[in-house]
Scaffold this motif. Structure first.
Motif: not given
Length: 110
Positions: A49-54
């Motif tokens: 999820l953090g990788a997809a945030a940007p």
């Protein structure tokens, strides 16, 4: 350094979210608590999820450090949410007695 595009932003977000979750796992090991399968599954989910945030802000030109910071934000917000949702009486107990182990792991109570 400016980056743009799907893959560079995804990788920059991955760096940030992996750094946050790596610090959480390392902190657990230092405190003598070995993360179990459920805790590691939560960490993997938060890394993804953090990788997809940007990417939520589009694939335009963005600073590398901004993308990394956006990657850190998702795991950090989840951790803060679990810690804030814990009643004060449980926070005073060692290792969050009475709460599931995975909830204590996500809120950095080892």
């Amino acid at each position: 350094m400016d980056i743009s595009g799907y893959w560079p932003l995804l990788l920059a977000g991955l760096v940030g979210s992996f750094a946050h979750e790596g610090m959480r796992a390392l902190s657990a090991f230092v405190d003598g608590v070995r993360p179990g399968a459920i805790e590691l599954a939560w960490s993997v989910l938060l890394i993804v999820l953090g990788a997809a945030a940007p990417l939520l802000y589009g694939t335009g030109i963005r600073s590398f450090f901004e993308a990394v910071q956006l990657g850190v934000s998702i795991p950090a917000i989840v951790s803060l949410g679990f810690r804030a949702a814990t009643p004060q009486s449980v926070r005073a107990e060692p290792r969050g007695a009475g709460y599931p182990r995975w909830a204590n792991y996500l809120s950095w109570r080892f």
